[in-house]
Design a protein around this motif. Sequence first.
Motif, PDB file in Angstrom:
ATOM      1  N   ARG A 270       0.880  -1.184   0.000  1.00 26.12           N
ATOM      2  CA  ARG A 270       0.000   0.000   0.000  1.00 26.12           C
ATOM      3  C   ARG A 270       0.912   1.226   0.000  1.00 26.12           C
ATOM      4  O   ARG A 270       1.192   1.840   1.037  1.00 26.12           O
ATOM      5  CB  ARG A 270      -0.911  -0.028   1.227  1.00 26.12           C
ATOM      6  N   ILE A 271       1.414   1.572  -1.187  1.00 33.32           N
ATOM      7  CA  ILE A 271       2.418   2.620  -1.327  1.00 33.32           C
ATOM      8  C   ILE A 271       1.866   3.974  -0.886  1.00 33.32           C
ATOM      9  O   ILE A 271       2.589   4.805  -0.342  1.00 33.32           O
ATOM     10  CB  ILE A 271       2.934   2.671  -2.787  1.00 33.32           C
ATOM     11  N   ALA A 272       0.582   4.189  -1.074  1.00 33.32           N
ATOM     12  CA  ALA A 272      -0.023   5.489  -0.782  1.00 33.32           C
ATOM     13  C   ALA A 272      -0.186   5.780   0.698  1.00 33.32           C
ATOM     14  O   ALA A 272      -0.314   6.948   1.078  1.00 33.32           O
ATOM     15  CB  ALA A 272      -1.384   5.599  -1.461  1.00 33.32           C
ATOM     16  N   GLY A 273      -0.205   4.745   1.548  1.00 35.53           N
ATOM     17  CA  GLY A 273      -0.490   5.038   2.952  1.00 35.53           C
ATOM     18  C   GLY A 273      -0.108   3.965   3.931  1.00 35.53           C
ATOM     19  O   GLY A 273      -0.459   4.056   5.106  1.00 35.53           O
ATOM     20  N   GLY A 274       0.616   2.932   3.488  1.00 40.35           N
ATOM     21  CA  GLY A 274       0.839   1.773   4.337  1.00 40.35           C
ATOM     22  C   GLY A 274       2.164   1.687   5.038  1.00 40.35           C
ATOM     23  O   GLY A 274       2.511   0.633   5.578  1.00 40.35           O
ATOM     24  N   LEU A 275       2.939   2.778   5.075  1.00 37.72           N
ATOM     25  CA  LEU A 275       4.246   2.752   5.734  1.00 37.72           C
ATOM     26  C   LEU A 275       4.120   3.042   7.222  1.00 37.72           C
ATOM     27  O   LEU A 275       3.348   3.911   7.638  1.00 37.72           O
ATOM     28  CB  LEU A 275       5.189   3.770   5.108  1.00 37.72           C
ATOM     29  N   SER A 276       4.907   2.324   8.023  1.00 38.26           N
ATOM     30  CA  SER A 276       5.054   2.601   9.450  1.00 38.26           C
ATOM     31  C   SER A 276       6.528   2.819   9.764  1.00 38.26           C
ATOM     32  O   SER A 276       7.372   1.992   9.376  1.00 38.26           O
ATOM     33  CB  SER A 276       4.531   1.431  10.298  1.00 38.26           C
ATOM     34  N   PHE A 277       6.824   3.918  10.447  1.00 41.25           N
ATOM     35  CA  PHE A 277       8.190   4.227  10.855  1.00 41.25           C
ATOM     36  C   PHE A 277       8.156   4.852  12.241  1.00 41.25           C
ATOM     37  O   PHE A 277       7.110   5.320  12.715  1.00 41.25           O
ATOM     38  CB  PHE A 277       8.852   5.224   9.891  1.00 41.25           C
ATOM     39  N   THR A 278       9.308   4.892  12.887  1.00 38.74           N
ATOM     40  CA  THR A 278       9.398   5.645  14.133  1.00 38.74           C
ATOM     41  C   THR A 278       9.412   7.138  13.827  1.00 38.74           C
ATOM     42  O   THR A 278       9.803   7.571  12.729  1.00 38.74           O
ATOM     43  CB  THR A 278      10.679   5.293  14.905  1.00 38.74           C
ATOM     44  N   ALA A 279       9.005   7.919  14.806  1.00 39.17           N
ATOM     45  CA  ALA A 279       9.043   9.374  14.643  1.00 39.17           C
ATOM     46  C   ALA A 279      10.470   9.865  14.441  1.00 39.17           C
ATOM     47  O   ALA A 279      10.707  10.826  13.697  1.00 39.17           O
ATOM     48  CB  ALA A 279       8.407  10.043  15.863  1.00 39.17           C
ATOM     49  N   ARG A 280      11.422   9.212  15.080  1.00 39.35           N
ATOM     50  CA  ARG A 280      12.829   9.618  14.926  1.00 39.35           C
ATOM     51  C   ARG A 280      13.328   9.389  13.498  1.00 39.35           C
ATOM     52  O   ARG A 280      14.046  10.238  12.950  1.00 39.35           O
ATOM     53  CB  ARG A 280      13.712   8.867  15.923  1.00 39.35           C
ATOM     54  N   ASP A 281      12.972   8.277  12.891  1.00 38.03           N
ATOM     55  CA  ASP A 281      13.398   8.063  11.508  1.00 38.03           C
ATOM     56  C   ASP A 281      12.671   8.997  10.557  1.00 38.03           C
ATOM     57  O   ASP A 281      13.231   9.436   9.548  1.00 38.03           O
ATOM     58  CB  ASP A 281      13.203   6.598  11.111  1.00 38.03           C
ATOM     59  N   LEU A 282      11.436   9.341  10.894  1.00 40.45           N
ATOM     60  CA  LEU A 282      10.713  10.290  10.061  1.00 40.45           C
ATOM     61  C   LEU A 282      11.348  11.673  10.131  1.00 40.45           C
ATOM     62  O   LEU A 282      11.424  12.391   9.124  1.00 40.45           O
ATOM     63  CB  LEU A 282       9.247  10.338  10.493  1.00 40.45           C
ATOM     64  N   ILE A 283      11.834  12.064  11.307  1.00 45.22           N
ATOM     65  CA  ILE A 283      12.468  13.376  11.396  1.00 45.22           C
ATOM     66  C   ILE A 283      13.851  13.356  10.732  1.00 45.22           C
ATOM     67  O   ILE A 283      14.315  14.376  10.211  1.00 45.22           O
ATOM     68  CB  ILE A 283      12.516  13.894  12.839  1.00 45.22           C
ATOM     69  N   ARG A 284      14.511  12.203  10.716  1.00 43.67           N
ATOM     70  CA  ARG A 284      15.736  12.076   9.912  1.00 43.67           C
ATOM     71  C   ARG A 284      15.437  12.359   8.438  1.00 43.67           C
ATOM     72  O   ARG A 284      16.192  13.034   7.740  1.00 43.67           O
ATOM     73  CB  ARG A 284      16.335  10.676  10.059  1.00 43.67           C
ATOM     74  N   PHE A 285      14.324  11.780   7.972  1.00 43.55           N
ATOM     75  CA  PHE A 285      13.923  12.005   6.587  1.00 43.55           C
ATOM     76  C   PHE A 285      13.654  13.491   6.333  1.00 43.55           C
ATOM     77  O   PHE A 285      14.109  14.060   5.339  1.00 43.55           O
ATOM     78  CB  PHE A 285      12.682  11.160   6.284  1.00 43.55           C
ATOM     79  N   GLY A 286      12.910  14.124   7.238  1.00 42.68           N
ATOM     80  CA  GLY A 286      12.619  15.547   7.082  1.00 42.68           C
ATOM     81  C   GLY A 286      13.866  16.409   7.114  1.00 42.68           C
ATOM     82  O   GLY A 286      13.989  17.382   6.363  1.00 42.68           O
ATOM     83  N   GLU A 287      14.815  16.069   7.973  1.00 40.50           N
ATOM     84  CA  GLU A 287      16.069  16.825   8.042  1.00 40.50           C
ATOM     85  C   GLU A 287      16.867  16.672   6.756  1.00 40.50           C
ATOM     86  O   GLU A 287      17.501  17.625   6.288  1.00 40.50           O
ATOM     87  CB  GLU A 287      16.884  16.374   9.251  1.00 40.50           C
ATOM     88  N   MET A 288      16.835  15.490   6.166  1.00 35.28           N
ATOM     89  CA  MET A 288      17.489  15.301   4.870  1.00 35.28           C
ATOM     90  C   MET A 288      16.857  16.210   3.811  1.00 35.28           C
ATOM     91  O   MET A 288      17.565  16.821   2.995  1.00 35.28           O
ATOM     92  CB  MET A 288      17.370  13.841   4.430  1.00 35.28           C
ATOM     93  N   ILE A 289      15.534  16.328   3.823  1.00 33.38           N
ATOM     94  CA  ILE A 289      14.857  17.232   2.891  1.00 33.38           C
ATOM     95  C   ILE A 289      15.312  18.666   3.135  1.00 33.38           C
ATOM     96  O   ILE A 289      15.624  19.410   2.191  1.00 33.38           O
ATOM     97  CB  ILE A 289      13.332  17.113   3.044  1.00 33.38           C
ATOM     98  N   ARG A 290      15.368  19.076   4.404  1.00 39.26           N
ATOM     99  CA  ARG A 290      15.803  20.449   4.710  1.00 39.26           C
ATOM    100  C   ARG A 290      17.211  20.720   4.195  1.00 39.26           C
ATOM    101  O   ARG A 290      17.525  21.837   3.757  1.00 39.26           O
ATOM    102  CB  ARG A 290      15.752  20.692   6.223  1.00 39.26           C
ATOM    103  N   CYS A 291      18.054  19.712   4.202  1.00 38.07           N
ATOM    104  CA  CYS A 291      19.448  19.849   3.771  1.00 38.07           C
ATOM    105  C   CYS A 291      19.630  19.541   2.282  1.00 38.07           C
ATOM    106  O   CYS A 291      20.727  19.180   1.854  1.00 38.07           O
ATOM    107  CB  CYS A 291      20.343  18.952   4.621  1.00 38.07           C
ATOM    108  N   ARG A 292      18.577  19.686   1.494  1.00 37.10           N
ATOM    109  CA  ARG A 292      18.605  19.454   0.041  1.00 37.10           C
ATOM    110  C   ARG A 292      19.117  18.068  -0.309  1.00 37.10           C
ATOM    111  O   ARG A 292      19.850  17.886  -1.274  1.00 37.10           O
ATOM    112  CB  ARG A 292      19.428  20.520  -0.691  1.00 37.10           C
ATOM    113  N   GLY A 293      18.706  17.084   0.468  1.00 35.06           N
ATOM    114  CA  GLY A 293      19.015  15.709   0.144  1.00 35.06           C
ATOM    115  C   GLY A 293      20.336  15.197   0.654  1.00 35.06           C
ATOM    116  O   GLY A 293      20.718  14.060   0.351  1.00 35.06           O
TER     117      GLY A 293
END
Length: 398
Positions: A270-293
Amino acid sequence: MRPTDVMRGSPPAPEAQVTRANWRSFPAIRWGFTHTREVLPTAEIRRSSQPTPILNAPRELSKLDFAAPGGKSTTIEATLRETFGDALLVMHRGTLIHEWYGDGMSRTTPHLICSISKAIAGTLGGVLTARGLLDPEARVVRYVPELENSAYGGCTVRNLLDMAVAIKFEEDYEAPAGDVVRYRFSSGWDVPPPGVDPGHQRAYLTTLRGTGKPHGKVFHYVSPNTEVLGWVYERACGMPYQRILSEYLWQPMGAEEDGSLTLDSHGMGRIAGGLSFTARDLIRFGEMIRCRGVVQGRQVVPGWWIDDIRENGDPQAWADGDLAEFFPGARYRSKWFTIDPSRNAMTAIGIHGQHLYVDWDSDTVIVKLATQPKAMDVPIDKRWFAAFNAITAHVTPR
């Protein structure tokens, strides 16, 4: 019954049981969203062998007051309590300054992120494009010819990314019957009534039909578009989506914990909505976005792809689309929302209260996870956007 009473006991009382029939309903939803692997079949999203470290410098934010829409004064603490919050993490300039978890949550607890999954898929598209595996301007049927006679027969991958497919589908989460109900049967998220064949996602996607209007002109939020996008990725890469995500994005980013992806009866995620992650890994992802990848000096996602998300998105397509009455003037690009173009910020949004907010003006990333009873609750969303503005203003040096 309170959410904390759910699934207590060995075995739990019948009224406290969480099943596929009630796992997204209040009060079972909190347990369901943090134990999705125990409710549905899932595939693993493998973590990194070398997690990206997180620096900590706690600051008090829970008592921060702000004006909610309508002018009523409130606080971050009260807003979390009153909007069924499960986690709130704030990272400022690469340092985690606030980390709060509700009942049943911790830094290692996976949480279903609903349609934040879409923004992850949109970001992954940039990685595949940079590697020469994907052409966003190509027709979808170049990768998935089975969709030639469906709504997707004449659209491009870019149309999928930007939710600009001219398709007959209504994303009404409250309707007791209709498009979303049939879609959820095919994904395995809901149990169909006796005599109704649930089918599976790939078969279901081939049945969807177009409006006859041109693609690429109107923003129309349709979750199956992202399922098709995942199918395109699988064909482009020759491997299942969970492996693509893990090998091309989640491991290079430095995830600390394994995640998961819900599967249908034929093994499609379920690519559109079926992922589960920890909040910490999600904020890692967001920080990567902030740092232009960039993560620790390594370019994980192309910076130009993130720039394209920030700078583009068709304002007229949004104005003519589904959500303009709630968020006038917004934009949408590669599965990310720019809710307020006057701010240098963008957000990923999931039903039942999931938010990932990236603000470049204040160098801030915010993760907020929740289990709101209603799938879509615009007043709560607007209250949280006011909270995000208050947080970013508070952490920005004057």
